[in-house]
Design an enzyme around this catalytic site. Sequence first.
Site, PDB file in Angstrom:
ATOM      1  N   GLU A 135      -4.204 -39.519 -43.766  1.00 29.91           N
ATOM      2  CA  GLU A 135      -4.940 -39.958 -44.953  1.00 29.91           C
ATOM      3  C   GLU A 135      -6.287 -40.525 -44.518  1.00 29.91           C
ATOM      4  O   GLU A 135      -6.379 -41.154 -43.458  1.00 29.91           O
ATOM      5  CB  GLU A 135      -4.160 -41.049 -45.697  1.00 29.91           C
ATOM      6  CG  GLU A 135      -2.761 -40.626 -46.119  1.00 29.91           C
ATOM      7  CD  GLU A 135      -1.911 -41.816 -46.569  1.00 29.91           C
ATOM      8  OE1 GLU A 135      -2.447 -42.673 -47.299  1.00 29.91           O
ATOM      9  OE2 GLU A 135      -0.730 -41.878 -46.195  1.00 29.91           O
ATOM     10  N   CYS A 190     -22.817 -80.554 -24.254  1.00 28.18           N
ATOM     11  CA  CYS A 190     -22.591 -81.906 -23.706  1.00 28.18           C
ATOM     12  C   CYS A 190     -23.087 -82.059 -22.274  1.00 28.18           C
ATOM     13  O   CYS A 190     -23.052 -83.160 -21.716  1.00 28.18           O
ATOM     14  CB  CYS A 190     -21.106 -82.271 -23.789  1.00 28.18           C
ATOM     15  SG  CYS A 190     -20.052 -81.291 -22.689  1.00 28.18           S
ATOM     16  N   LYS A 205     -10.319 -44.570 -35.629  1.00 32.39           N
ATOM     17  CA  LYS A 205     -11.632 -44.989 -36.122  1.00 32.39           C
ATOM     18  C   LYS A 205     -12.701 -44.004 -35.651  1.00 32.39           C
ATOM     19  O   LYS A 205     -12.763 -43.673 -34.468  1.00 32.39           O
ATOM     20  CB  LYS A 205     -11.968 -46.398 -35.611  1.00 32.39           C
ATOM     21  CG  LYS A 205     -10.956 -47.470 -35.992  1.00 32.39           C
ATOM     22  CD  LYS A 205     -10.833 -47.652 -37.499  1.00 32.39           C
ATOM     23  CE  LYS A 205     -11.977 -48.420 -38.092  1.00 32.39           C
ATOM     24  NZ  LYS A 205     -11.943 -49.856 -37.861  1.00 32.39           N
ATOM     25  N   CYS A 254     -16.648 -83.118 -25.982  1.00 31.31           N
ATOM     26  CA  CYS A 254     -17.609 -82.068 -26.348  1.00 31.31           C
ATOM     27  C   CYS A 254     -17.439 -81.763 -27.834  1.00 31.31           C
ATOM     28  O   CYS A 254     -16.395 -81.246 -28.262  1.00 31.31           O
ATOM     29  CB  CYS A 254     -17.345 -80.826 -25.491  1.00 31.31           C
ATOM     30  SG  CYS A 254     -18.545 -79.500 -25.746  1.00 31.31           S
ATOM     31  N   ASP A 290     -18.724 -39.578 -73.464  1.00 30.16           N
ATOM     32  CA  ASP A 290     -18.693 -41.042 -73.393  1.00 30.16           C
ATOM     33  C   ASP A 290     -18.947 -41.636 -74.786  1.00 30.16           C
ATOM     34  O   ASP A 290     -18.339 -42.648 -75.157  1.00 30.16           O
ATOM     35  CB  ASP A 290     -19.768 -41.560 -72.429  1.00 30.16           C
ATOM     36  CG  ASP A 290     -19.435 -41.232 -70.978  1.00 30.16           C
ATOM     37  OD1 ASP A 290     -18.285 -40.792 -70.721  1.00 30.16           O
ATOM     38  OD2 ASP A 290     -20.312 -41.413 -70.105  1.00 30.16           O
ATOM     39  N   SER A 336      -1.691 -55.339 -40.809  1.00 28.87           N
ATOM     40  CA  SER A 336      -2.892 -54.604 -40.409  1.00 28.87           C
ATOM     41  C   SER A 336      -2.443 -53.410 -39.576  1.00 28.87           C
ATOM     42  O   SER A 336      -1.248 -53.256 -39.288  1.00 28.87           O
ATOM     43  CB  SER A 336      -3.834 -55.509 -39.611  1.00 28.87           C
ATOM     44  OG  SER A 336      -3.144 -56.093 -38.531  1.00 28.87           O
ATOM     45  N   LEU A 337      -3.382 -52.560 -39.160  1.00 28.27           N
ATOM     46  CA  LEU A 337      -3.052 -51.360 -38.390  1.00 28.27           C
ATOM     47  C   LEU A 337      -3.622 -51.456 -36.985  1.00 28.27           C
ATOM     48  O   LEU A 337      -4.711 -51.998 -36.788  1.00 28.27           O
ATOM     49  CB  LEU A 337      -3.631 -50.118 -39.071  1.00 28.27           C
ATOM     50  CG  LEU A 337      -2.997 -49.693 -40.398  1.00 28.27           C
ATOM     51  CD1 LEU A 337      -3.823 -48.578 -41.036  1.00 28.27           C
ATOM     52  CD2 LEU A 337      -1.569 -49.231 -40.207  1.00 28.27           C
ATOM     53  N   CYS A 392     -22.617 -77.085 -19.734  1.00 29.86           N
ATOM     54  CA  CYS A 392     -22.331 -76.900 -21.157  1.00 29.86           C
ATOM     55  C   CYS A 392     -23.602 -77.104 -21.978  1.00 29.86           C
ATOM     56  O   CYS A 392     -24.288 -78.125 -21.806  1.00 29.86           O
ATOM     57  CB  CYS A 392     -21.253 -77.885 -21.606  1.00 29.86           C
ATOM     58  SG  CYS A 392     -20.920 -77.813 -23.378  1.00 29.86           S
ATOM     59  N   ASP A 434     -13.013 -47.545 -46.874  1.00 26.62           N
ATOM     60  CA  ASP A 434     -13.506 -48.860 -46.487  1.00 26.62           C
ATOM     61  C   ASP A 434     -13.786 -49.677 -47.743  1.00 26.62           C
ATOM     62  O   ASP A 434     -14.860 -49.584 -48.352  1.00 26.62           O
ATOM     63  CB  ASP A 434     -14.778 -48.710 -45.644  1.00 26.62           C
ATOM     64  CG  ASP A 434     -15.077 -49.965 -44.840  1.00 26.62           C
ATOM     65  OD1 ASP A 434     -14.197 -50.834 -44.764  1.00 26.62           O
ATOM     66  OD2 ASP A 434     -16.179 -50.070 -44.287  1.00 26.62           O
ATOM     67  N   CYS A 479     -16.034 -75.300 -20.600  1.00 25.80           N
ATOM     68  CA  CYS A 479     -16.473 -76.688 -20.519  1.00 25.80           C
ATOM     69  C   CYS A 479     -15.204 -77.537 -20.463  1.00 25.80           C
ATOM     70  O   CYS A 479     -14.398 -77.515 -21.406  1.00 25.80           O
ATOM     71  CB  CYS A 479     -17.302 -77.073 -21.738  1.00 25.80           C
ATOM     72  SG  CYS A 479     -17.608 -78.857 -21.842  1.00 25.80           S
ATOM     73  N   LYS A 491      -9.199 -43.127 -44.284  1.00 24.01           N
ATOM     74  CA  LYS A 491      -9.213 -44.592 -44.310  1.00 24.01           C
ATOM     75  C   LYS A 491     -10.442 -45.048 -45.087  1.00 24.01           C
ATOM     76  O   LYS A 491     -11.554 -45.042 -44.564  1.00 24.01           O
ATOM     77  CB  LYS A 491      -9.220 -45.143 -42.890  1.00 24.01           C
ATOM     78  CG  LYS A 491      -9.057 -46.642 -42.812  1.00 24.01           C
ATOM     79  CD  LYS A 491      -8.951 -47.089 -41.349  1.00 24.01           C
ATOM     80  CE  LYS A 491      -8.725 -48.584 -41.255  1.00 24.01           C
ATOM     81  NZ  LYS A 491      -9.863 -49.353 -41.788  1.00 24.01           N
ATOM     82  N   TYR A 530      -2.308 -45.771 -51.715  1.00 29.85           N
ATOM     83  CA  TYR A 530      -1.794 -44.998 -50.580  1.00 29.85           C
ATOM     84  C   TYR A 530      -0.422 -45.412 -50.061  1.00 29.85           C
ATOM     85  O   TYR A 530       0.110 -44.771 -49.169  1.00 29.85           O
ATOM     86  CB  TYR A 530      -2.787 -45.054 -49.407  1.00 29.85           C
ATOM     87  CG  TYR A 530      -3.229 -46.447 -49.015  1.00 29.85           C
ATOM     88  CD1 TYR A 530      -2.375 -47.338 -48.394  1.00 29.85           C
ATOM     89  CD2 TYR A 530      -4.535 -46.868 -49.294  1.00 29.85           C
ATOM     90  CE1 TYR A 530      -2.787 -48.613 -48.044  1.00 29.85           C
ATOM     91  CE2 TYR A 530      -4.957 -48.142 -48.945  1.00 29.85           C
ATOM     92  CZ  TYR A 530      -4.076 -49.013 -48.314  1.00 29.85           C
ATOM     93  OH  TYR A 530      -4.485 -50.275 -47.981  1.00 29.85           O
ATOM     94  N   PHE A 538     -15.819 -41.444 -76.865  1.00 39.46           N
ATOM     95  CA  PHE A 538     -14.849 -42.413 -76.349  1.00 39.46           C
ATOM     96  C   PHE A 538     -15.184 -43.814 -76.857  1.00 39.46           C
ATOM     97  O   PHE A 538     -14.310 -44.556 -77.320  1.00 39.46           O
ATOM     98  CB  PHE A 538     -14.844 -42.388 -74.818  1.00 39.46           C
ATOM     99  CG  PHE A 538     -13.860 -43.338 -74.192  1.00 39.46           C
ATOM    100  CD1 PHE A 538     -12.557 -42.943 -73.905  1.00 39.46           C
ATOM    101  CD2 PHE A 538     -14.234 -44.656 -73.900  1.00 39.46           C
ATOM    102  CE1 PHE A 538     -11.651 -43.835 -73.339  1.00 39.46           C
ATOM    103  CE2 PHE A 538     -13.334 -45.549 -73.340  1.00 39.46           C
ATOM    104  CZ  PHE A 538     -12.032 -45.136 -73.054  1.00 39.46           C
TER     105      PHE A 538
END
Length: 664
Positions: A110, A405, A308, A426, A31, A80-81, A402, A114, A420, A112, A221, A34
């Site tokens: 693959e 209200c 999942k 409301c 480092d 989305s999946l 409710c 997060d 309600c 997943k 990916y 570099f």
Amino acid sequence: MDIQQQILQLRDELNQHNYNYYVLDQPVISDYDFDLKLKELQALEDAHPEFADAYSPTKRVGGEITKNFNTVVHEHRMYSLDNSYSKEDLLDWEARVKKVIDGKVQFVCELKYDGASISLTYINGVLNRAVTRGDGVQGDDVTANIKTIRSVPLRLQGDYPPKFDIRGEIVLPFEGFHKMNEDRIEIGEEPYRNPRNTASGSLKLQDSAEVAKRPLECLLYNITGSNLNIATQFESLEKARSWGFKVPKAAILAHTIDEVIEFIEYWDVHRHNLPYETDGVVVKINDLHQQDELGYTAKAPRWAIAYKFKAEQVSTRLNEITYQVGRTGAITPVANLEPVELAGTTVKRASLHNADQIEKLDVRKGDEVFVEKGGEIIPKIIAVDLSKRPENSRPTHYIENCPECGTALVRNLGEAQHYCPNYNGCQPQIIGRIQHFISRKAMDIEGLGGETVALLVKEDLIRDYSDLYTLTKEQVIPLERMAEKSADNLINGISASKAVPFERVLYALGIRYVGETVAKKLAKHYKNIDSLRQATTLELITVDEIGIRIAESVVDFFASEKNIRIIERLKVYGVQLEISSEQLVGQTTILEGQAFVVSGVFESISRDELKKRIEDNGGKVSSSISSKTNYVIAGDNMGPSKRAKAEQLNIPIISESDFFKLLQ
């Protein structure tokens, strides 16, 4: 060696060291060495600005300030999946795939990761733009911040296409996350809650130099674009790796669903040894032509599914059950919990869904309950620890009025939730409808958030969403936390929303059961709000995919005099309540009532464009052949079983040129 050559050589050398360290994880210099070379390059560039380069390794340290992140429409939507949680879910998905696809099917598995989803655009091998996922249709331009992430190549190597998008996740490795928290604790700051949220928040920091200090990584990916000369998903991963992207090596090519399940079972145990957060496995059909055949639902690709991992569970005390009122009047019971750590966040509340769920669990105030995150996102109570139930415990009595209200609640036959019925009186319903109206997928009014809407209603400045268009700067400036610039942004944002197209306005109106997809279908069929308003229940259910429940809800909405008055006001204020003339160009009803299946590869038109032509001319596109299919449009490599089924049912098989003749 002249100065320019010296600068170019140092850049090449430092780019290679960056690649070795951050992508290959195989550094060849320290480092310290570099940093010395980087300082040398910085000094040369400062002394010779005529050789400046926006993609120099010295630019990785950031420093660009972004006050407002521009919204950018994705050239290719980020879907989305669909999720699965069991072996049975995967087998069901495989069965659906094989109904459409002829021949052998292979899968790519693959991990997943997060993190925060990102889309990177490269033109001629240079990073052009980086955009967050947003709502999948549009996101925020965060290019300046992404350039500071050293595993994102600024220039590519090898044989890459002239233009493409590549999708991935911005993640924060555990080691870097813990180090960040140690530093924060040392200076007396609150530690960050979890790596995922910290990574996501990093992308919207205004100072890119601050982003550069965070040890973020980018794992890629998926490649998207036209004329990429790539045949399979697995090949795309290998190509991306060769161009300089950090592509996780855990991915495998699986020949059977049993191999997919083996991969899942292995990583369900070994994922805890990974340096990043993971919450499952993504399974994709390998062949890109087969992916094309399968296509998409309104929300997700049919050619991929996310498995999942089992959600983490904890137990805690239920202190109280309260009730929330939604924009449709639906009542949601909420469990208020003793705060507990779960999957990296502090959980204080969990949904109990409805009266039936409370009765099924027999959940009561004071119970010790087991909580998990459904899909590791939304906390929910899954069981009660009866061994710890207090002796004086009493069954939960669901409210009858409710909580806001006081109106007596109703529960329609066959429905799980109580409602309600005080639609116009409301306050949470009124606020909720306006918040829905301004939301990103609806009117997307910049400068106006949910809290401000609630404040406007409580101050009696607005009573419904049409009132937004009467607001003045003078009215909003006195509001809490409202400065002059904020007031200008709010009024300008409301004015700009008048250009939002009819289909999104229709979704924004908040008609029960009319989501984005249904709104598009109704807008396309009826063309304007007046035609839709006059439609009967019987007429509505003849529209593709509109069932009796949706039809009755639409008719009920337009039966309300107050709703009609609001719509008439929106017309006066210039909101788009009909399809624009530009959108109507090329749209006909020539193919109305006819269903098409598209199969194979086409010469003069892409599959997506062909499907659009069908729909623009009133036809319907189906993924599989049935007795209701009118035509099969066949290109090259049409599946033999599809052809056999069409012939068996006597369904005409036509070419793309035959299709164009139909339009004439």
